[in-house]
Design a protein around this motif. Structure first.
Motif, PDB file in Angstrom:
ATOM      1  N   ILE A 141       0.851  -1.184   0.000  1.00 23.24           N
ATOM      2  CA  ILE A 141       0.000   0.000   0.000  1.00 23.24           C
ATOM      3  C   ILE A 141       0.889   1.237   0.000  1.00 23.24           C
ATOM      4  N   GLY A 142       0.337   2.338  -0.456  1.00 26.54           N
ATOM      5  CA  GLY A 142       1.083   3.585  -0.463  1.00 26.54           C
ATOM      6  C   GLY A 142       0.157   4.771  -0.447  1.00 26.54           C
ATOM      7  N   SER A 143       0.755   5.939  -0.498  1.00 22.33           N
ATOM      8  CA  SER A 143       0.042   7.216  -0.620  1.00 22.33           C
ATOM      9  C   SER A 143      -0.760   7.577   0.624  1.00 22.33           C
ATOM     10  N   TYR A 144      -0.209   7.271   1.786  1.00 16.62           N
ATOM     11  CA  TYR A 144      -0.885   7.584   3.048  1.00 16.62           C
ATOM     12  C   TYR A 144      -0.117   8.674   3.781  1.00 16.62           C
ATOM     13  N   ASP A 145      -0.810   9.735   4.149  1.00 16.09           N
ATOM     14  CA  ASP A 145      -0.245  10.821   4.936  1.00 16.09           C
ATOM     15  C   ASP A 145      -1.032  10.905   6.243  1.00 16.09           C
ATOM     16  N   PRO A 146      -0.450  10.444   7.345  1.00 24.76           N
ATOM     17  CA  PRO A 146      -1.167  10.439   8.627  1.00 24.76           C
ATOM     18  C   PRO A 146      -1.699  11.811   9.049  1.00 24.76           C
ATOM     19  N   ALA A 147      -1.132  12.893   8.522  1.00 26.91           N
ATOM     20  CA  ALA A 147      -1.615  14.228   8.878  1.00 26.91           C
ATOM     21  C   ALA A 147      -3.064  14.450   8.427  1.00 26.91           C
ATOM     22  N   PHE A 148      -3.516  13.687   7.441  1.00 30.85           N
ATOM     23  CA  PHE A 148      -4.884  13.807   6.949  1.00 30.85           C
ATOM     24  C   PHE A 148      -5.828  12.826   7.631  1.00 30.85           C
ATOM     25  N   ASP A 149      -5.339  12.123   8.617  1.00 29.26           N
ATOM     26  CA  ASP A 149      -6.100  11.045   9.265  1.00 29.26           C
ATOM     27  C   ASP A 149      -6.057  11.179  10.791  1.00 29.26           C
ATOM     28  N   PRO A 150      -6.517  12.316  11.324  1.00 27.76           N
ATOM     29  CA  PRO A 150      -6.400  12.526  12.770  1.00 27.76           C
ATOM     30  C   PRO A 150      -7.187  11.512  13.610  1.00 27.76           C
ATOM     31  N   GLU A 151      -8.233  10.929  13.039  1.00 24.36           N
ATOM     32  CA  GLU A 151      -9.039   9.959  13.782  1.00 24.36           C
ATOM     33  C   GLU A 151      -8.557   8.522  13.590  1.00 24.36           C
ATOM     34  N   GLY A 152      -7.588   8.306  12.726  1.00 29.28           N
ATOM     35  CA  GLY A 152      -7.061   6.963  12.508  1.00 29.28           C
ATOM     36  C   GLY A 152      -7.922   6.075  11.629  1.00 29.28           C
ATOM     37  N   LYS A 153      -8.911   6.663  10.934  1.00 35.49           N
ATOM     38  CA  LYS A 153      -9.797   5.855  10.073  1.00 35.49           C
ATOM     39  C   LYS A 153      -9.022   5.228   8.915  1.00 35.49           C
ATOM     40  N   THR A 154      -8.136   5.991   8.313  1.00 37.03           N
ATOM     41  CA  THR A 154      -7.391   5.493   7.167  1.00 37.03           C
ATOM     42  C   THR A 154      -6.416   4.402   7.582  1.00 37.03           C
ATOM     43  N   ALA A 155      -5.782   4.590   8.718  1.00 41.00           N
ATOM     44  CA  ALA A 155      -4.857   3.562   9.212  1.00 41.00           C
ATOM     45  C   ALA A 155      -5.603   2.243   9.424  1.00 41.00           C
ATOM     46  N   GLU A 156      -6.810   2.319   9.947  1.00 35.33           N
ATOM     47  CA  GLU A 156      -7.625   1.121  10.174  1.00 35.33           C
ATOM     48  C   GLU A 156      -7.989   0.450   8.839  1.00 35.33           C
ATOM     49  N   VAL A 157      -8.363   1.249   7.846  1.00 38.05           N
ATOM     50  CA  VAL A 157      -8.683   0.708   6.522  1.00 38.05           C
ATOM     51  C   VAL A 157      -7.432   0.095   5.897  1.00 38.05           C
ATOM     52  N   ALA A 158      -6.283   0.740   6.061  1.00 38.22           N
ATOM     53  CA  ALA A 158      -5.029   0.218   5.507  1.00 38.22           C
ATOM     54  C   ALA A 158      -4.694  -1.146   6.091  1.00 38.22           C
ATOM     55  N   VAL A 159      -4.936  -1.326   7.372  1.00 38.36           N
ATOM     56  CA  VAL A 159      -4.721  -2.641   7.991  1.00 38.36           C
ATOM     57  C   VAL A 159      -5.652  -3.667   7.350  1.00 38.36           C
ATOM     58  N   GLY A 160      -6.896  -3.297   7.095  1.00 40.42           N
ATOM     59  CA  GLY A 160      -7.831  -4.194   6.420  1.00 40.42           C
ATOM     60  C   GLY A 160      -7.380  -4.540   5.009  1.00 40.42           C
ATOM     61  N   VAL A 161      -6.816  -3.567   4.297  1.00 44.00           N
ATOM     62  CA  VAL A 161      -6.280  -3.816   2.959  1.00 44.00           C
ATOM     63  C   VAL A 161      -5.136  -4.822   3.042  1.00 44.00           C
ATOM     64  N   LEU A 162      -4.247  -4.628   4.001  1.00 46.42           N
ATOM     65  CA  LEU A 162      -3.124  -5.567   4.171  1.00 46.42           C
ATOM     66  C   LEU A 162      -3.628  -6.961   4.526  1.00 46.42           C
TER      67      LEU A 162
END
Length: 172
Positions: A141-162
Motif C-alpha cells: 500500500i502507499g500514498s498515506y499521509d497520517p496528517a490527513f487522518d487525525p481519527e485513525g480511520k485510514t490507518a484502520e482501513v489500511a490494515v484491512g487492505v493488508l
C-alpha cells in the motif's frame, strides 16, 4: 512521469516506472530489473489524472477500470473478465493499492485524495477476486499521509487492505 505531471506527485510515478516509461537510468542500477509489459498491467479506480497522464494512459496498453465501471457493474462484473484474461497471461501478480483510491469521505488518505473513490469494501472485494483467480505473489500500500487522518480511520482501513492482501496470497 516527470514529464507528464502537473502536480509533481511522485507516488503517481510508480506505475510508469514499473512499465519502463521513466527513470530508466536509475532503474537500470537495480539488479534484475526489467519492465513489466503494459499488456499485463491494470490500473483500477484511477481518477483525477493530469491531462498529460490521461493522454499517455489512453495511448498505452495498460487496461483501466474506472470507479464508474465498478459502480455500474459491481466489483465482480467490472473486474472478473479482466482478471480471467490476465490469469491466462501470467502465473502471479503484484497488487499495489494506493490508499487514496478510496473515497476521502470514508478514507482521508492525503492531499491528492480526490472525491468519488472506491469504498473500503469495494477495494477488499477486488483484492479477494484477484486472489481467487491468480496467485498474489506480493502486494503493498502507499500514498498515506497520517496528517490527513487525525481519527485513525485510514490507518484502520489500511490494515484491512493488508489483511485482504495476505488472505489473497494464500493458496486456495
Amino acid at each position: 512521469t516527470p514529464e507528464t505531471t502537473d502536480s509533481g506527485f511522485l507516488d503517481g510515478m510508480g506505475l510508469a516506472m514499473i512499465v519502463g516509461r521513466c527513470w530508466q537510468h536509475v532503474l537500470s542500477t537495480i539488479p534484475g530489473y526489467a519492465p513489466i509489459p503494459e499488456s499485463v498491467t491494470s490500473l483500477i479506480g484511477a481518477r483525477d489524472l493530469d491531462a498529460w497522464e490521461a493522454r499517455d494512459l489512453e495511448a498505452s496498453a495498460i487496461t483501466t477500470v474506472s470507479v464508474e465501471d465498478i459502480r455500474t457493474m459491481g466489483v465482480r462484473g467490472a473486474l472478473e473478465p479482466l482478471v480471467e484474461l490476465l490469469a491466462r497471461e501470467v502465473d502471479q501478480v503484484y497488487v499495489h493499492i494506493d490508499i487514496d483510491v478510496h473515497d476521502p469521505e470514508e478514507v482521508p488518505a492525503n492531499h491528492y485524495n480526490a472525491p468519488g473513490g472506491l469504498s473500503s469494501s469495494e477495494v477488499r472485494e477486488a483484492i479477494a477476486l484477484i486472489g481467487r483467480h491468480i496467485k498474489v505473489a506480493g502486494g503493498g500500500i502507499g500514498s498515506y499521509d497520517p496528517a490527513f487522518d487525525p481519527e485513525g480511520k485510514t490507518a484502520e482501513v489500511a490494515v484491512g487492505v493488508l489483511e485482504s492482501l495476505v488472505a489473497a496470497s494464500r493458496p486456495v
